[in-house]
Design a protein around this motif. Structure first.
Motif, short mmCIF file in Angstrom:
data_model
loop_
_atom_site.label_atom_id
_atom_site.label_comp_id
_atom_site.label_asym_id
_atom_site.label_seq_id
_atom_site.Cartn_x
_atom_site.Cartn_y
_atom_site.Cartn_z
N LEU A 116 1.69 -3.69 3.95
CA LEU A 116 0.26 -3.38 3.88
C LEU A 116 -0.04 -2.04 4.54
O LEU A 116 -0.84 -1.25 4.05
CB LEU A 116 -0.55 -4.50 4.54
N PHE A 117 0.62 -1.79 5.68
CA PHE A 117 0.41 -0.51 6.35
C PHE A 117 0.89 0.65 5.48
O PHE A 117 0.22 1.69 5.37
CB PHE A 117 1.12 -0.49 7.69
N VAL A 131 -3.03 -6.20 12.71
CA VAL A 131 -2.13 -7.17 12.08
C VAL A 131 -0.70 -6.65 12.08
O VAL A 131 0.26 -7.43 12.18
CB VAL A 131 -2.59 -7.54 10.65
N LEU A 132 -0.52 -5.33 11.98
CA LEU A 132 0.81 -4.75 12.10
C LEU A 132 1.39 -5.02 13.48
O LEU A 132 2.56 -5.42 13.62
CB LEU A 132 0.75 -3.25 11.83
N LEU A 173 5.03 -7.92 17.25
CA LEU A 173 5.22 -8.59 18.54
C LEU A 173 5.62 -10.05 18.39
O LEU A 173 6.26 -10.61 19.29
CB LEU A 173 3.95 -8.47 19.39
N MET A 174 5.27 -10.68 17.27
CA MET A 174 5.70 -12.06 17.11
C MET A 174 7.20 -12.15 16.88
O MET A 174 7.85 -13.10 17.32
CB MET A 174 4.94 -12.72 15.97
N ILE A 199 -4.13 -15.75 15.31
CA ILE A 199 -4.40 -14.35 15.67
C ILE A 199 -4.65 -13.51 14.42
O ILE A 199 -5.59 -12.70 14.36
CB ILE A 199 -3.23 -13.79 16.48
N LEU A 200 -3.81 -13.70 13.40
CA LEU A 200 -4.03 -12.96 12.15
C LEU A 200 -5.38 -13.32 11.53
O LEU A 200 -6.09 -12.44 11.02
CB LEU A 200 -2.89 -13.28 11.17
#
Length: 498
Positions: free
Chosen positions: A49-50, A88-89, A94-95, A123-124
């Motif tokens: 997406l980024f 979201v990136l 980090l997950m 979180i998302l």
């Protein structure tokens, strides 16, 4: 790409992974690999997406809207703009780190990794939801797993820390829920159709006597999560007692939801009250920078020191919001990413040291550089990043915040600059206590293994990318930040260097 519900896939993929982990409860190894595969899949999607939308643009880059509970006007609405794109990136990245630093967790591993992935979905959802009820549901979904992570897999003082986290979390959630219902009722009374959608509620003409109270409820709920002084007291205990992955997610992601909620909902929904309050937000931000720095300097536990340092760094983020201009606001959002990477790395490093030394006390450490030089190198690198060394990630956001603060209120910038010096003091004390001097213990410590090396190299590359070439991350922010500034016009303030 809009013909495929990418945002829904992004939110629900971690929940699928969590279910698979629970179904694989009989094999800890299988749970770990399922969690890693799921988190890596989410990160790959966020990176895609980024890559697709890194140029940014006005409006929503992706948007999904469906009827959900029609009689109440509740809809399933998700949206992605430049701000949520970066967050979201960060979440996806980090997950993966959180799963890798949890690789040796064997006790109730299925539940542990399922909670991690469930928290990722929450979180998302928080970063993507555009309906207030949907946002609230995701807000709860991300907080409840953290309660169990602290309470079950935390350290010796986990029970009181979990209770304190729960009480503060409950207070913030109830405030938000009351304000959401109140805003909905005011909107309906003003003649609007029943709705909890951000776009519909943003145009509601709020009575002058009602708007400040509703805004205050939103502000307190989000300030508890940032956290702003004096609402910060739950954070050091939660960090100290949480497992390493819990601290990584708490500092790297959960604190960011408070700032994001304020930007996405609190300020646009209540522009008049927000315009009046933003200059006053500089007071707890500046006080927090100095108070947390002083408390961090006198800590004897390395993890607790990093926790208070996190409070101080979030003070810089809120100061950028209070300055409320393009430079400062872009710097604040970029600093959210930088702070997430740096603090995640420091908490991961402290966890690695604790695994070897079985202590986090500064007076029992020392000589790390000579004993485990690779681990020592990364510890020094991220301590330098945290104190704002040019060329590393924290410097870019901090300098933009300082420049923006000087443009709006020069004395804010001057005071925050002194805060940077305080940050150098406590971080250099941490470096001296952990890295230098003779080892206080002579037992054998292994240096970094492959898994730990992969985690730290990835975080270091991210820190160097932001520090040396932040332009790709700043470009998506230009249009949404300009839109925010237009929604809450503060008017020109005094600027220039004194």
């Amino acid at each position: 790409m809009t013909s495929i519900p990418w945002l829904t896939i992004l939110v629900f993929l971690p929940l699928v992974g969590a279910l698979l982990c629970l179904l694989s409860w009989h094999s800890a190894a299988l749970c770990r690999w399922l969690a890693l595969a799921t988190s890596w899949g989410v990160f790959t999607l966020t990176a895609g997406l980024f890559a697709a939308f890194r140029q940014g643009g006005a409006g929503w880059l992706l948007y999904e809207d469906h009827a959900w509970i029609a009689p109440l006007g509740i809809r399933y609405t998700l949206g992605l703009d430049g701000i949520s794109l970066l967050l979201v990136l960060l979440t996806g990245f980090l997950m993966v780190v959180a799963v890798l630093v949890s690789w040796r967790v064997t006790r109730f591993s299925a539940a542990y990794f399922a909670l991690l992935l469930g928290m990722e979905a929450g979180i998302l959802g928080v970063f993507l939801a555009l309906d207030l009820v949907l946002f609230y549901l995701f807000w709860e979904l991300m907080l409840i797993p953290m309660l169990f992570l602290i309470g079950i897999w935390g350290h010796a003082g986990r029970a009181p820390a979990a209770v304190k986290f729960f009480l503060f979390t409950l207070a913030g959630s109830l405030l938000m829920l009351i304000a959401i219902i109140g805003l909905h009722l005011v909107h309906v009374e003003a003649g609007g159709a029943p709705s909890f959608a951000l776009e519909a509620l943003r145009g509601t003409a709020l009575p002058a006597r009602v708007e400040p109270w509703l805004y205050a409820a939103f502000l307190l709920a989000f300030a508890l999560k940032v956290p702003l002084l004096p609402l910060h007291t739950w954070l050091p205990d939660a960090h100290t007692e949480a497992p390493t992955a819990g601290s990584v997610i708490l500092a790297g992601l959960l604190l960011k939801t408070g700032v994001y909620g304020l930007l996405r909902f609190g300020l646009p929904l209540f522009p008049n009250a927000a315009a009046a309050s933003l200059p006053w937000l500089a007071v707890p931000a500046l006080v927090g920078i100095f108070y947390a720095a002083w408390i961090a300097y006198v800590q004897t536990d390395a993890k607790r020191l990093v926790a208070y340092a996190s409070v101080a760094h979030m003070g810089f983020v809120v100061l950028g919001l209070a300055a409320w201009n393009q430079t400062a606001l872009e710097g604040s959002i970029l600093q959210l990413l930088s702070h997430g990477i740096t603090t995640a790395a420091l908490f991961a490093l402290v966890g690695m040291i604790d695994e070897r030394a079985h202590t986090r006390r500064l007076d029992e450490l020392g000589g790390l550089w000579g004993r485990v030089p690779r681990l020592g190198f990364f510890f020094l690198l991220f301590c330098l990043a945290a104190l704002g060394l040019p060329g590393l990630n924290n410097f870019v956001g901090e300098i933009m915040i300082l420049i923006g603060a000087f443009q709006t209120r020069p004395w804010w910038g001057a005071a925050a600059f002194v805060g940077v010096v305080f940050a150098a003091a406590y971080m250099l004390r941490l470096v001296q206590a952990v890295l230098w001097g003779p080892p206080r213990r002579r037992d054998f410590w292994p240096d970094l293994d492959v898994r730990e090396g992969v985690v730290l190299v990835a975080l270091a590359l991210a820190a160097l990318w932001i520090g040396l070439y932040p332009a790709p991350l700043l470009q998506p922010l230009q249009a949404p930040v300009a839109d925010l500034l237009g929604q809450v016009p503060l008017g020109p303030g005094p600027g220039g260097v004194p």
